[in-house]
Design a protein around this motif. Structure first.
Motif, PDB file in Angstrom:
ATOM      1  N   HIS A  67       0.695  -1.200  -0.156  1.00  0.00           N
ATOM      2  CA  HIS A  67      -0.026   0.023   0.052  1.00  0.00           C
ATOM      3  C   HIS A  67       0.751   1.440   0.163  1.00  0.00           C
ATOM      4  N   SER A  68       2.096   1.084   0.210  1.00  0.00           N
ATOM      5  CA  SER A  68       2.904   2.381   0.094  1.00  0.00           C
ATOM      6  C   SER A  68       2.817   2.878  -1.430  1.00  0.00           C
ATOM      7  N   LEU A  69       2.401   2.040  -2.163  1.00  0.00           N
ATOM      8  CA  LEU A  69       2.379   2.353  -3.741  1.00  0.00           C
ATOM      9  C   LEU A  69       1.107   3.138  -4.013  1.00  0.00           C
ATOM     10  N   LEU A  70      -0.037   3.044  -3.197  1.00  0.00           N
ATOM     11  CA  LEU A  70      -1.256   3.434  -3.064  1.00  0.00           C
ATOM     12  C   LEU A  70      -1.271   5.006  -2.364  1.00  0.00           C
ATOM     13  N   SER A  71      -0.631   5.037  -1.161  1.00  0.00           N
ATOM     14  CA  SER A  71      -0.540   6.124  -0.491  1.00  0.00           C
ATOM     15  C   SER A  71       1.050   6.336   0.218  1.00  0.00           C
ATOM     16  N   PRO A  72       1.702   6.745  -0.761  1.00  0.00           N
ATOM     17  CA  PRO A  72       3.129   6.889  -0.462  1.00  0.00           C
ATOM     18  C   PRO A  72       3.732   8.088   0.476  1.00  0.00           C
ATOM     19  N   ASP A  73       2.882   8.991   0.603  1.00  0.00           N
ATOM     20  CA  ASP A  73       3.063  10.208   1.745  1.00  0.00           C
ATOM     21  C   ASP A  73       2.420   9.959   2.967  1.00  0.00           C
ATOM     22  N   PRO A  77      -0.904   3.145  10.065  1.00  0.00           N
ATOM     23  CA  PRO A  77      -1.009   2.602  11.671  1.00  0.00           C
ATOM     24  C   PRO A  77      -0.161   1.481  11.877  1.00  0.00           C
ATOM     25  N   GLU A  78       0.517   1.143  13.036  1.00  0.00           N
ATOM     26  CA  GLU A  78       1.398   0.292  13.431  1.00  0.00           C
ATOM     27  C   GLU A  78       1.134  -1.073  12.926  1.00  0.00           C
ATOM     28  N   GLU A  79      -0.144  -1.432  12.923  1.00  0.00           N
ATOM     29  CA  GLU A  79      -0.790  -2.932  12.625  1.00  0.00           C
ATOM     30  C   GLU A  79      -0.571  -3.058  11.222  1.00  0.00           C
ATOM     31  N   CYS A  80      -0.644  -2.019  10.469  1.00  0.00           N
ATOM     32  CA  CYS A  80      -0.589  -2.198   8.917  1.00  0.00           C
ATOM     33  C   CYS A  80       0.927  -1.857   8.393  1.00  0.00           C
ATOM     34  N   ARG A  81       2.000  -1.789   9.083  1.00  0.00           N
ATOM     35  CA  ARG A  81       3.241  -1.425   8.522  1.00  0.00           C
ATOM     36  C   ARG A  81       3.627  -2.320   7.573  1.00  0.00           C
ATOM     37  N   GLU A  82       3.413  -3.733   7.602  1.00  0.00           N
ATOM     38  CA  GLU A  82       3.865  -4.810   6.837  1.00  0.00           C
ATOM     39  C   GLU A  82       3.258  -4.548   5.352  1.00  0.00           C
ATOM     40  N   VAL A  83       2.080  -4.227   5.530  1.00  0.00           N
ATOM     41  CA  VAL A  83       1.231  -4.337   4.275  1.00  0.00           C
ATOM     42  C   VAL A  83       1.436  -3.022   3.441  1.00  0.00           C
ATOM     43  N   HIS A  84       1.828  -2.122   4.383  1.00  0.00           N
ATOM     44  CA  HIS A  84       2.318  -0.709   3.601  1.00  0.00           C
ATOM     45  C   HIS A  84       3.480  -0.897   2.905  1.00  0.00           C
ATOM     46  N   ASP A  85       4.650  -1.561   3.616  1.00  0.00           N
ATOM     47  CA  ASP A  85       5.908  -1.669   3.122  1.00  0.00           C
ATOM     48  C   ASP A  85       6.687  -2.625   3.985  1.00  0.00           C
ATOM     49  N   PRO A 167      -6.733  10.381  -5.758  1.00  0.00           N
ATOM     50  CA  PRO A 167      -7.134   9.372  -4.801  1.00  0.00           C
ATOM     51  C   PRO A 167      -7.057   9.863  -3.453  1.00  0.00           C
ATOM     52  N   LEU A 168      -8.139   9.381  -2.541  1.00  0.00           N
ATOM     53  CA  LEU A 168      -8.185   9.800  -1.282  1.00  0.00           C
ATOM     54  C   LEU A 168      -6.964   9.044  -0.371  1.00  0.00           C
ATOM     55  N   PRO A 169      -6.601   9.740   0.627  1.00  0.00           N
ATOM     56  CA  PRO A 169      -5.797   9.189   1.832  1.00  0.00           C
ATOM     57  C   PRO A 169      -6.288   7.916   2.195  1.00  0.00           C
ATOM     58  N   LEU A 170      -5.572   6.681   1.830  1.00  0.00           N
ATOM     59  CA  LEU A 170      -5.818   5.421   2.392  1.00  0.00           C
ATOM     60  C   LEU A 170      -6.015   5.156   3.815  1.00  0.00           C
ATOM     61  N   TRP A 171      -4.994   5.458   4.500  1.00  0.00           N
ATOM     62  CA  TRP A 171      -5.039   5.216   5.932  1.00  0.00           C
ATOM     63  C   TRP A 171      -6.101   5.996   6.673  1.00  0.00           C
ATOM     64  N   SER A 172      -6.268   7.341   6.669  1.00  0.00           N
ATOM     65  CA  SER A 172      -7.166   7.920   7.421  1.00  0.00           C
ATOM     66  C   SER A 172      -8.563   7.455   6.893  1.00  0.00           C
ATOM     67  N   ALA A 173      -8.615   7.181   5.643  1.00  0.00           N
ATOM     68  CA  ALA A 173     -10.001   6.792   5.066  1.00  0.00           C
ATOM     69  C   ALA A 173     -10.167   5.420   5.877  1.00  0.00           C
ATOM     70  N   ARG A 174      -9.143   4.542   5.748  1.00  0.00           N
ATOM     71  CA  ARG A 174      -9.655   3.174   6.503  1.00  0.00           C
ATOM     72  C   ARG A 174      -9.841   3.307   7.887  1.00  0.00           C
ATOM     73  N   ASP A 175      -9.194   4.218   8.665  1.00  0.00           N
ATOM     74  CA  ASP A 175      -9.901   4.186  10.187  1.00  0.00           C
ATOM     75  C   ASP A 175     -11.273   4.802  10.445  1.00  0.00           C
ATOM     76  N   LEU A 176     -11.591   5.882   9.598  1.00  0.00           N
ATOM     77  CA  LEU A 176     -12.949   6.238   9.571  1.00  0.00           C
ATOM     78  C   LEU A 176     -13.868   5.291   8.917  1.00  0.00           C
ATOM     79  N   LEU A 177     -13.710   4.588   7.953  1.00  0.00           N
ATOM     80  CA  LEU A 177     -14.557   3.487   7.315  1.00  0.00           C
ATOM     81  C   LEU A 177     -14.557   2.243   8.495  1.00  0.00           C
TER      82      LEU A 177
END
Length: 188
Positions: A67-73, A77-85, A167-177
């Motif tokens: 997911h670092s390719l989807l939301s590089p900047d 969240p800590e529990e998603c670090r591996e899926v991010h990069d 695109p929307l910011p992936l991680w902040s949208a994830r928390d809200l949704l």
């Protein structure tokens, strides 16, 4: 009258059937273009996951969630670090394939008995394409809430890519949704 794509795409997934979630989205066409974003590695990587896919029933797909390719900047969240990069690999099988209208894939669960299925159906709708995404065979409401927020975000990313929007910011949208889907499904 409002924008039909926006009106359709902001709707929550339907979770009325136990073990299932269903999303209906309206995407910029034509249908062959949307099919390419479902099946071609480079295009699919822009909104969901990369990796090769054998487009035949029984075919193998070696997917990589990075997911670092989807939301590089954005910091995950800590529990998603591996899926991010660096990313998390996943191997699935193609269960349905009728280009350019129908694609189904398996989805691994916590155990082989908990494998589920994701089906993408594409229908022409004027100049747009109606996507019906159904994820069935989910073992419980916690998992339904989790995949619901994920599919909500990823279909929004798909729409943004097809519409040439930011695109929307992936991680902040994830928390809200995630919180909204947990509430809708009564998951604490």
């Amino acid at each position: 009258m409002g924008d039909p794509q926006a009106e359709t795409n902001r709707q929550f997934g339907d979770s009325a059937t136990p073990g299932e979630v269903r999303f209906v989205r309206r995407l910029p066409g034509p249908i062959e273009r949307v099919w390419a974003y479902l099946t071609e590695t480079e295009k699919r990587r822009q909104w969901f996951v990369g990796g090769p896919m054998e487009l035949r029933v029984g075919g193998r797909a070696d997917l990589l969630f990075r997911h670092s390719l989807l939301s590089p900047d954005e910091e995950p969240p800590e529990e998603c670090r591996e899926v991010h990069d660096p990313g998390v690999p996943m191997t699935v099988r193609v269960t349905r394939c009728e280009a350019p209208h129908l694609l189904g894939i398996t989805w691994p669960g916590e155990s082989p008995e908990q494998e589920s299925e994701v089906v993408f159906e594409l229908f022409p709708q004027d100049e747009d394409v109606r996507l019906v995404l159904t994820h069935r065979g989910l073992p419980n409401d916690v998992e339904r809430a989790n995949v619901s927020s994920g599919w909500h975000i990823h279909t929004a990313l798909l729409h943004a890519r097809l519409a040439h929007n930011t695109p929307l910011p992936l991680w902040s949208a994830r928390d809200l949704l995630a919180a909204k889907y947990q509430k809708r499904l009564g998951v604490s």
